[in-house]
Design an enzyme around this catalytic site. Structure first.
Site, short mmCIF file in Angstrom:
data_model
loop_
_atom_site.label_atom_id
_atom_site.label_comp_id
_atom_site.label_asym_id
_atom_site.label_seq_id
_atom_site.Cartn_x
_atom_site.Cartn_y
_atom_site.Cartn_z
N TYR A 51 55.44 49.38 41.30
CA TYR A 51 55.90 48.11 41.86
C TYR A 51 55.46 48.02 43.31
CZ TYR A 51 58.38 44.69 39.22
OH TYR A 51 58.67 43.64 38.39
N GLU A 53 55.71 44.76 45.40
CA GLU A 53 55.91 43.41 45.95
C GLU A 53 55.61 43.40 47.44
OE1 GLU A 53 59.83 42.04 44.94
OE2 GLU A 53 59.26 41.58 42.88
N ASP A 197 37.06 25.24 43.02
CA ASP A 197 37.42 26.18 41.96
C ASP A 197 36.12 26.68 41.35
OD1 ASP A 197 38.12 27.41 39.61
OD2 ASP A 197 39.59 25.90 38.99
N THR A 223 38.36 32.98 39.05
CA THR A 223 38.72 34.07 38.16
C THR A 223 37.79 35.24 38.49
OG1 THR A 223 37.14 33.34 36.51
CG2 THR A 223 39.39 32.54 36.27
N LYS A 226 34.85 35.88 34.47
CA LYS A 226 33.81 35.06 33.82
C LYS A 226 32.44 35.60 34.26
CE LYS A 226 37.09 31.34 33.11
NZ LYS A 226 37.52 29.97 33.44
N ARG A 232 40.27 40.69 33.85
CA ARG A 232 40.86 39.35 33.71
C ARG A 232 41.85 39.11 34.85
NH1 ARG A 232 40.49 35.82 29.93
NH2 ARG A 232 39.09 37.31 28.92
C1 PLP Z 1 38.72 29.43 33.51
C2 PLP Z 1 39.05 28.47 34.55
C3 PLP Z 1 40.28 28.53 35.23
C4 PLP Z 1 41.49 29.32 34.81
O1 PLP Z 1 41.41 30.59 34.53
P1 PLP Z 1 42.56 31.35 33.71
O2 PLP Z 1 42.38 32.76 34.24
O3 PLP Z 1 42.24 31.17 32.28
O4 PLP Z 1 43.88 30.79 34.11
C5 PLP Z 1 40.46 27.68 36.30
N1 PLP Z 1 39.52 26.81 36.67
C6 PLP Z 1 38.36 26.70 36.01
C7 PLP Z 1 37.35 25.69 36.48
C8 PLP Z 1 38.09 27.51 34.92
O5 PLP Z 1 36.94 27.36 34.25
#
Ligand code: PLP
Length: 428
Positions: A51, A53, A197, A223, A226, A232
């Site tokens: 933990y 925090e 994003d 993220t 990807k 993840r």
């Molecule tokens: C995949 C994705 C997310 C979110 O990712 P998660 O880890 O699945 O919550 C946010 N924004 C965009 C543009 C994405 O393609």
């Protein structure tokens, strides 16, 4: 996984089956990738027991010296990799990274302007069934009906009439480079903050294969799993002036204890991404997406915008006698995974769709190159041209399985050569 096998045969078996699936099927889902054995190991480490925090040196628990080391490494490497002033590596996912930025930048009833989900945006960019569309007043922009490209003039007009407090740039299904300088101009014109994003294209940006959002955006979210190819999870980059606010909204604003095993895996993933080998893999990822799109166009398929600048593209099946859902179904029967996807101005609904989204990141990580993309394009065409033909699907499935055998993924707990190429090696 001997301990697991003794304790829980059912979960152990599901994992064995999944390993086999990942080895003998062809992964073209644009948001997926294979992480390295080092990243995989760290996620199964004892760090999961801790933990922590708070933040390094400011924890609410004792015994945090070691996890402080890994979180500091993750933060430093994320900043170096993207040239950012501040990094928060605690968000459990991309969606939570976005939520933390919204909490930091807005209060309820503020306005957000993001890309329409039916044109390639994400749920968290203002979709009405998502928190982003429920807490805030949301409007969306889309692509041009003719070119299917982002129309920055139209976005400017929309921003001027809607007067958003936060503009979101970034997408889950847009195959062309995004002009972040233009978005900055629009945000400045209407006095809005800008969030980029980069969840899908973070690896391409780290590998210098896509324009860099960091100089233009107030906040950059992402993220790690990807194109970036890490564990993840999510993270946030921002200007130093927003650092304290962002940190406070992640914890205690939105999350409790950080996942220290995942944060350590993020640190390793960022280190891998700082190598020349990683940059080369990102270059190949774009080259592969282009090669596959071209092969399908040569075979009479429509690709939205006529090609791609990144790791993915949308196949428009309107002129073929098959929906996105059925295309996804029959391709999975032969061991090829894609996902059904709305195309801009789709006449079918989100459950059926007229398109599929195809991505090259996972196949590239396995070591596939342009030549393999041509082969894959041939299989996709054969199956989509005769989706009812079981004999044909049987023979394509055998070809796909044999082909996958020559691109090993994880073998006996280690990983195949292409994945290790150019990775950092420490002297022992
Ligand atoms: C995949 C994705 C997310 C979110 O990712 P998660 O880890 O699945 O919550 C946010 N924004 C965009 C543009 C994405 O393609």
């Amino acid at each position: 996984m001997d301990s697991l096998k003794q304790v829980d045969r059912e979960v152990w078996q599901a994992i064995q089956d999944e390993l086999e699936r990942q080895q003998f099927h062809l992964e073209l889902i644009a948001s997926e990738n294979y992480c390295t054995p080092a990243v995989l190991e760290v996620q199964g480490s004892v760090l999961t027991n801790k933990y922590a925090e708070g933040y390094p040196n400011k924890r609410y628990y004792s015994g945090c010296d070691n996890v402080d080391v890994v979180e500091r490494l993750a933060m430093e490497r994320a900043k170096r990799l993207f040239g950012a002033e501040h990094a928060n590596v605690q968000p459990h996912s991309g969606s939570q990274a976005n939520m933390a930025v919204y909490f930091a930048a807005l209060t309820p009833e503020h306005r957000v302007l993001g890309m329409d989900i039916t044109h390639g945006g994400h749920l968290t960019h203002g979709f009405k069934k998502n928190f982003s569309g429920q807490i805030y007043e949301a409007a969306t922009y889309g692509v041009d009906r003719e070119t299917k490209l982002l129309d920055y003039e139209a976005i400017m007009e929309k921003a001027r009439t809607f007067q958003p407090d936060l503009i979101i740039a970034g997408a889950s299904a847009y195959s062309r480079a995004i002009d972040f300088a233009k978005f900055r101009e629009i945000a400045d014109d209407v006095g809005a903050l800008l969030m980029v994003d980069m969840a899908h294209i973070a690896g391409l940006i780290a590998g210098k294969q896509h324009p860099d959002p960091v100089p233009y955006a107030d906040f950059v979210t992402s993220t790690t799993h990807k194109t970036l190819g890490g564990p993840r999870g999510g993270f946030i980059l921002c200007k130093a002036k927003y650092a304290a606010k962002i940190d406070q909204k992640v914890f205690p604003g939105m999350q409790g204890g950080p996942l220290m095993h995942i944060i350590a895996a993020k640190a390793v993933g960022f280190k891998e991404a700082l190598t020349d080998g990683f940059r080369e893999r990102q270059r190949q990822t774009v080259a592969n997406a282009r090669a596959l799109a071209q092969e399908l166009m040569n075979r009479g398929y429509d690709v939205i915008t006529g090609g791609t600048d990144n790791h993915l593209f949308l196949l428009d099946l309107t002129n073929k006698d098959i929906s996105g859902r059925d295309a996804q179904g029959c391709l999975s029967e032969v061991g090829i995974y894609v996902n059904k996807n709305l195309i801009p101005f789709d006449e079918r609904g989100a459950f059926e769709t007229s398109g599929i989204r195809v991505g090259s990141a996972a196949a590239t990580t396995r070591g596939m190159k342009e030549q393999e993309m041509v082969t894959i394009g041939g299989w996709i065409d054969r199956v989509l041209s005769a989706p009812w033909d079981d004999e044909l699907k049987k023979s394509v499935k055998k070809e796909v399985t044999d082909f996958c055998a020559s691109f090993p993924v994880y073998e006996n707990g280690t990983i195949s050569a292409p994945l290790l190429e150019g990775l950092p090696t420490e002297k022992s």
